[in-house]
Every structure is written in C-alpha cells, then in structure tokens.
Design an enzyme around this catalytic site. Structure first.
Site, PDB file in Angstrom:
ATOM      1  CG  PHE A 128      13.064 -49.493   9.418  1.00  0.00           C
ATOM      2  CD1 PHE A 128      13.507 -48.618   8.868  1.00  0.00           C
ATOM      3  CD2 PHE A 128      11.934 -50.126   8.867  1.00  0.00           C
ATOM      4  CE1 PHE A 128      12.847 -48.010   7.741  1.00  0.00           C
ATOM      5  CE2 PHE A 128      11.255 -49.502   7.874  1.00  0.00           C
ATOM      6  CZ  PHE A 128      11.514 -48.461   7.532  1.00  0.00           C
ATOM      7  CE  LYS A 231      15.104 -49.386   2.210  1.00  0.00           C
ATOM      8  NZ  LYS A 231      14.906 -50.036   3.686  1.00  0.00           N
ATOM      9  NE  ARG A 379      18.398 -42.293   4.937  1.00  0.00           N
ATOM     10  CZ  ARG A 379      17.661 -43.266   4.786  1.00  0.00           C
ATOM     11  NH1 ARG A 379      17.798 -44.243   5.642  1.00  0.00           N
ATOM     12  NH2 ARG A 379      16.814 -43.367   3.980  1.00  0.00           N
TER      13      ARG A 379
HETATM   14  C1  PLP Z   1      13.544 -50.383   4.343  1.00  0.00           C
HETATM   15  C2  PLP Z   1      13.444 -51.114   5.489  1.00  0.00           C
HETATM   16  C3  PLP Z   1      12.364 -52.002   5.700  1.00  0.00           C
HETATM   17  C4  PLP Z   1      11.233 -51.994   4.815  1.00  0.00           C
HETATM   18  O1  PLP Z   1      10.194 -53.016   5.072  1.00  0.00           O
HETATM   19  P1  PLP Z   1       9.098 -53.071   4.113  1.00  0.00           P
HETATM   20  O2  PLP Z   1       8.127 -54.224   4.356  1.00  0.00           O
HETATM   21  O3  PLP Z   1       9.585 -53.091   2.542  1.00  0.00           O
HETATM   22  O4  PLP Z   1       8.325 -51.865   3.975  1.00  0.00           O
HETATM   23  C5  PLP Z   1      12.449 -52.819   7.059  1.00  0.00           C
HETATM   24  N1  PLP Z   1      13.503 -52.842   7.628  1.00  0.00           N
HETATM   25  C6  PLP Z   1      14.697 -52.062   7.422  1.00  0.00           C
HETATM   26  C7  PLP Z   1      15.860 -52.221   8.357  1.00  0.00           C
HETATM   27  C8  PLP Z   1      14.449 -51.237   6.337  1.00  0.00           C
HETATM   28  O5  PLP Z   1      15.710 -50.382   6.129  1.00  0.00           O
END
Ligand code: PLP
Length: 419
Positions: A128, A231, A379
């Site tokens: 991510f 989530k 998705r």
């Molecule tokens: C949704 C998500 C994030 C989100 O990080 P935030 O600091 O809450 O914006 C980080 N890593 C992954 C793998 C995610 O799916």
C-alpha cells in the site's frame, strides 16, 4: 448445494447463512443500495450510532472534562478487545491510537534503532502506498537502504523473492497481510519464520485482514503489527488505528514520538520524558474518544459473530463472486485478478477490465458501490458480517448488464480524486 447461476441459489445460500441476522445490526439508510466497499469504509452499526450519540450528548455535553476519568483508559481497553476478538493477542499488547501511517512510522523507526548495526528495511513494490512512503522516509532519515522485493500484483508476495532479499543486514521486514488490490493473503506463519531466521524483526500491516480473517499474532510469534479500524472493523471514517508490540519487545523498543500520553507519570508534568512501562509507551497525544468508541463497538460486534464464522462466510462470498464472474463476465472482457484458491484470498475480489474506471462509476450510478483500483481493476469487497449472497448476485448481474450494453461509455474516462 451445487453452484447455479440462478438467483434462487443465492437465496438458498442466504437462508442457510448463520450470520444473516447480523445484517440488521447495521444502519441501512437506502434499502436499494448494494454496498461492496466495506473494505474501504465499513458500514455504520446501529449500536455505534447510539453509543456515539450518548458519548457526545452525555459524556461530552454533560460530563465535560470530568468524563476523562472514564475515557483515559479507553485506548488500551479497546486495544484489548481488538486483541482478543480479532488478532489473537494476549492482553496488554495492543493500543488504539493515531493513524496506521503514524503507527507504522513509530514501530518501524523503533525497530530500526533497536536493530543497530543492521541497515536494510525490506518491503514489497506492491505494498500500500502509505507503507512504502513511510518506510522510504525512515530509510532516508536513518541513512539505510529500503529494499523492495517484486510482488506480482494479482498473485501476492513471493516467498522466494523475500528469502532471496533477506541477509544479515536486514533489520526489519514490513508487509501487508492481505494485498489491498488483489486481496492475495500472505502466509503469516511461514514468512514470519523466514524473517526471524535472518535475525530481522517482522511487522505486519493488518488493514485488509482485521475483522475478516482470523489473525494469530502471538501464536505466529509476530513482533509488530498495525491495522486500521474503519474498514472491516466498522469503526467509522478516520477512527484511530491500532498497534501491536509483542510483550517481549515492549521495554526494549523506544518509539520516536515522545508525547505525554506515553509518559510514565503523565500528570506530574515532569521535566523529562520517561516512557511508561508496557504498551502505553507507544501512545503519543490525546486520544480520539469518539472514534475509539466506534472501535470498541465494532470489535464487540465482530466478536459476537465470531471471526471463524466471518472467515467462512467471507470465503463463500468471494468464491461466489468468482463463480459468477467465470459464468457471466469472461466473455465480456473481464479476468479474475485475485487468487482463486480460498486459502490464498482475503475478503475482496478484483476483476480486471480495460475500462475498469468507467465501469466502476457506472456501477455506482446503478446503486452498486464497489471501487476502482489502478491500473484497471474493479474491486468488490463483500463484508462477511453485513453482505448477503443475493447482494452479490444482484451486483454481478448489474455488472454484466453494464458491460454487455456498454452503458458505461458515456462516463468520461478521467479519474476523480477519491477512487
Ligand atoms: C487502508 C490502508 C492504510 C491506511 O492508512 P491510514 O493511515 O489510515 O490512512 C494503510 N495500509 C494499508 C495496507 C491499508 O489498506
């Protein structure tokens, strides 16, 4: 029951679903909406709506600053609930605080300093974005190397690529348990063991697994973990994240943000930082109480449903998406871009199509909410606690109509800011 593409099959799966009653535990403001984006923002539980109203009206409105007496321990209490119900951690190792991004910064920086002499961080090129950026920043600040292993976008992390990259310079490996794009599920046990054999620490990002997949942090000897709550945990937009530090490491790691909420005797207002014992040292500043209430309620609700039952339903829902995609969509330009093997897949499915952006917008126009992910994926994230099999059938039926009559082509091909 043997698979059939008739809607009656979906109806029979719904009648056999032990978790079907949990659907009514959520607010359904629009009965015609089909929501397959619980992996981006989970829906609102009825009890959370009531609890947040109570916290605002009573605790804040009436209690004012006096309410801090009951609020002050909430981050650890909520952390223990997440630990017990969702991620297989004994009490005292999880705290709810800050964002995933900030928690990654804290834990990865602490791990790197602790592993002095080792100067490589490993992650993968499909992790991510925030994970890659934070690690890139930490590597730069500490004069270390960020080593990116290559991950196939659809198939997930390669054990061989990781093992080839590990060496005695590796301080830390940071990976996502479930890939945000394809939903590929990593083998936590094997990969953690591999990393430990190289003398490195392992940090797992649980954002796309917590609340949908049983996670066993203690049993797998994981060192560090982070995860989000908005989530599958359904705690609400921007609700605070959580972090896990294995007990054996808590007093050896020092996180880089020395705030007063991590201080041993916070209200003594003393001259120097002296970290609190245990997991409290990983807190920073004043906690976000309204969001933390959402975490407590979300974890409680998922705990009631039971993470093993949620996983079984998640496998069935995503398996059903794939079966219908094979039946209806393969002649319409779609390919399944997620692992087909149940044990290798998280709780969402990506479908690849050259016009994925326009198709995902056309789905929203028809009240089916999934999302688009670069470069060409639609998705679909059915949430095990609140999605029905008939929702999946209706969504897939809408998708095939849109793709067959090409009604999406009137949508401009450019992307909007939030995808
Ligand atoms: C949704 C998500 C994030 C989100 O990080 P935030 O600091 O809450 O914006 C980080 N890593 C992954 C793998 C995610 O799916």
């Amino acid at each position: 029951m043997t698979f059939s593409a008739d809607r009656s099959y979906a109806e029979s799966l719904d009648s056999a679903d032990e978790l079907s009653g949990f659907r009514d535990r959520f607010v359904h403001a629009d009965r015609d909406l089909i929501y397959l984006d619980g992996n981006s923002l989970g829906p609102l539980p009825v009890r959370t709506q009531a609890r947040i109203a109570e916290v605002v009206d009573q605790d804040w409105g009436v209690g004012l600053v006096r309410s801090w007496n009951s609020w002050i321990d909430m981050p650890r209490e909520a952390g223990d609930m997440v630990a017990a119900h969702l991620i297989g951690a004994a009490p005292g190792q999880v705290i709810v605080c800050d964002s995933v991004t900030v928690n990654l910064y804290k834990l990865a920086s602490a791990a790197l300093v602790y592993q002095h002499g080792r100067d490589v961080i490993i992650t993968d090129d499909d992790n991510f974005p925030t994970d890659r950026y934070v690690l890139e920043g930490i590597a730069r600040q500490h004069g270390c190397e960020l080593r990116l292993i290559h991950t196939d976008m659809d198939d997930g992390i390669s054990e061989k690529a990781l093992s080839d990259a590990l060496d005695d310079r590796t301080a830390l490996v940071s990976l996502s348990h479930v890939a945000y794009r394809s939903g590929a599920l990593a083998d936590m046990r094997r990969l953690t063991r591999l990393v430990h054999e190289a003398g490195a620490l392992m940090l797992w990002d649980l954002c796309h697994s917590v609340g949908a997949i049983p996670v066993e942090l203690d049993e797998n000897n994981v060192d560090l973990a982070i995860g989000c709550t908005y989530k599958y945990v359904n705690a609400g937009p921007g609700a605070p994240a959580f972090l896990y530090v294995a007990e054996r490491l808590q007093d050896r790691l020092q996180q880089p943000i020395w705030g007063w909420f991590g201080q041993r005797d916070q209200f003594a207002m003393g001259p120097h930082y002296d970290p609190a014992p245990g997991i409290d040292a990983f807190a920073t500043g004043t906690p976000q109480i309204i969001g933390t209430v959402g975490v407590e309620e979300g974890a409680r609700l998922l705990g009631e449903a039971g993470i093993d039952r949620l996983r079984a339903k998640g496998v069935a829902l995503t398996g059903y998406v794939i079966q219908l995609a094979d039946e209806w969509l393969s002649d319409l330009g779609f390919t399944v871009a997620s692992p087909r093997q149940d044990g290798r897949r998280g709780s969402h499915v990506s479908l690849r199509h050259p016009d994925a952006w326009q198709i995902s917008q056309a789905l929203i126009r028809e009240s089916v909410i999934g999302d688009y992910r670069t470069p060409d994926r639609v998705r679909l994230g059915p949430s095990p606690i609140s999605t029905r099999f008939t929702d999946v059938w209706d969504a897939m039926d809408t998708l095939r109509q849109i793709a067959a009559d090409k009604s999406y082509t009137d949508i401009p091909a450019g992307e909007s800011r939030v995808t």
